[in-house]
Design a protein around this motif. Structure first.
Motif, short mmCIF file in Angstrom:
data_model
loop_
_atom_site.label_atom_id
_atom_site.label_comp_id
_atom_site.label_asym_id
_atom_site.label_seq_id
_atom_site.Cartn_x
_atom_site.Cartn_y
_atom_site.Cartn_z
N VAL A 1 -4.03 11.92 -2.94
CA VAL A 1 -3.48 11.83 -1.59
C VAL A 1 -3.44 13.25 -1.02
O VAL A 1 -3.62 14.21 -1.75
CB VAL A 1 -2.05 11.23 -1.57
CG1 VAL A 1 -2.06 9.81 -2.12
CG2 VAL A 1 -1.07 12.10 -2.34
N ARG B 1 1.87 6.19 -7.14
CA ARG B 1 0.80 7.09 -7.62
C ARG B 1 1.27 8.54 -7.62
O ARG B 1 0.99 9.30 -8.55
CB ARG B 1 -0.45 6.95 -6.75
CG ARG B 1 -1.54 6.20 -7.42
CD ARG B 1 -2.88 6.18 -6.75
NE ARG B 1 -3.13 7.00 -5.61
CZ ARG B 1 -3.58 6.56 -4.43
NH1 ARG B 1 -3.79 5.29 -4.25
NH2 ARG B 1 -3.82 7.38 -3.45
N ASN C 1 0.83 -1.20 0.00
CA ASN C 1 0.00 0.00 0.00
C ASN C 1 0.87 1.25 0.00
O ASN C 1 0.57 2.23 -0.70
CB ASN C 1 -0.95 0.00 1.21
CG ASN C 1 -1.96 1.10 1.13
OD1 ASN C 1 -2.41 1.49 0.06
ND2 ASN C 1 -2.33 1.62 2.29
N ARG C 2 1.95 1.24 0.76
CA ARG C 2 2.88 2.38 0.80
C ARG C 2 3.53 2.57 -0.56
O ARG C 2 3.64 3.69 -1.05
CB ARG C 2 3.94 2.16 1.87
CG ARG C 2 3.39 2.22 3.28
CD ARG C 2 4.45 1.99 4.29
NE ARG C 2 5.41 3.09 4.18
CZ ARG C 2 6.43 3.25 4.99
NH1 ARG C 2 6.64 2.40 5.97
NH2 ARG C 2 7.27 4.26 4.84
N LEU D 1 1.33 13.79 2.61
CA LEU D 1 1.80 12.47 2.19
C LEU D 1 2.84 12.59 1.08
O LEU D 1 3.78 11.79 1.02
CB LEU D 1 0.63 11.60 1.75
CG LEU D 1 0.88 10.10 1.75
CD1 LEU D 1 1.30 9.61 3.13
CD2 LEU D 1 -0.36 9.36 1.31
N GLU E 1 2.39 1.57 -3.42
CA GLU E 1 1.35 1.98 -4.37
C GLU E 1 1.10 3.48 -4.28
O GLU E 1 0.98 4.16 -5.30
CB GLU E 1 0.07 1.19 -4.09
CG GLU E 1 -1.05 1.41 -5.08
CD GLU E 1 -2.03 2.47 -4.62
OE1 GLU E 1 -2.64 3.14 -5.48
OE2 GLU E 1 -2.20 2.64 -3.40
N LYS E 2 1.08 4.02 -3.06
CA LYS E 2 0.87 5.46 -2.90
C LYS E 2 2.05 6.26 -3.44
O LYS E 2 1.87 7.26 -4.14
CB LYS E 2 0.62 5.81 -1.44
CG LYS E 2 -0.75 5.41 -0.97
CD LYS E 2 -0.97 5.78 0.48
CE LYS E 2 -2.34 5.29 0.93
NZ LYS E 2 -2.55 5.53 2.36
N TYR F 1 6.77 10.93 1.45
CA TYR F 1 7.49 10.05 0.53
C TYR F 1 8.63 10.74 -0.20
O TYR F 1 9.61 10.11 -0.58
CB TYR F 1 6.54 9.42 -0.49
CG TYR F 1 5.60 8.41 0.12
CD1 TYR F 1 6.07 7.19 0.58
CD2 TYR F 1 4.25 8.68 0.25
CE1 TYR F 1 5.23 6.26 1.15
CE2 TYR F 1 3.39 7.76 0.82
CZ TYR F 1 3.89 6.55 1.27
OH TYR F 1 3.04 5.63 1.84
#
Length: 92
Positions: A39, A11, A4-5, A43, A7-8, A47
């Motif tokens: 997002v 994105r 999930n991390r 966020l 994937e974000k 990242y």
């Protein structure tokens, strides 16, 4: 959780790539990138440390893909002129 991390982050990077390519670096804000990536702005900074880092990562992805295409074109068997023709095709 780890996927999930990733994937974000992917994105966010894809949104930055799309927006920088369409509008140019100066015309794009981190808020625009966050909105496109679906997002929140915080966020993005979680990242990636900055808009500059995002731009550098986008460019690195292009350079890496281009390098891989050139290496693959040269690695194939064939006469030198055939290999060079593939290299030129891969370059363009």
């Amino acid at each position: 959780m780890e996927s999930n991390r990733k994937e974000k982050a992917d994105r966010i990077l894809a949104a930055a790539d799309e927006l920088f390519g369409a509008q140019g670096y100066d015309a794009v804000s981190v808020r625009d990138i966050a909105r496109t990536a679906r997002v929140n702005k915080a966020l993005v900074f979680y990242y990636f440390t900055s808009k500059e880092e995002l731009f550098a990562r986008v460019l690195t992805r292009y350079y890496d893909a281009h390098k891989a295409a050139l290496e693959a074109a040269l690695a194939e068997e064939g006469a030198l002129d055939e290999r060079l023709a593939r290299l030129i095709d891969a370059y363009f």
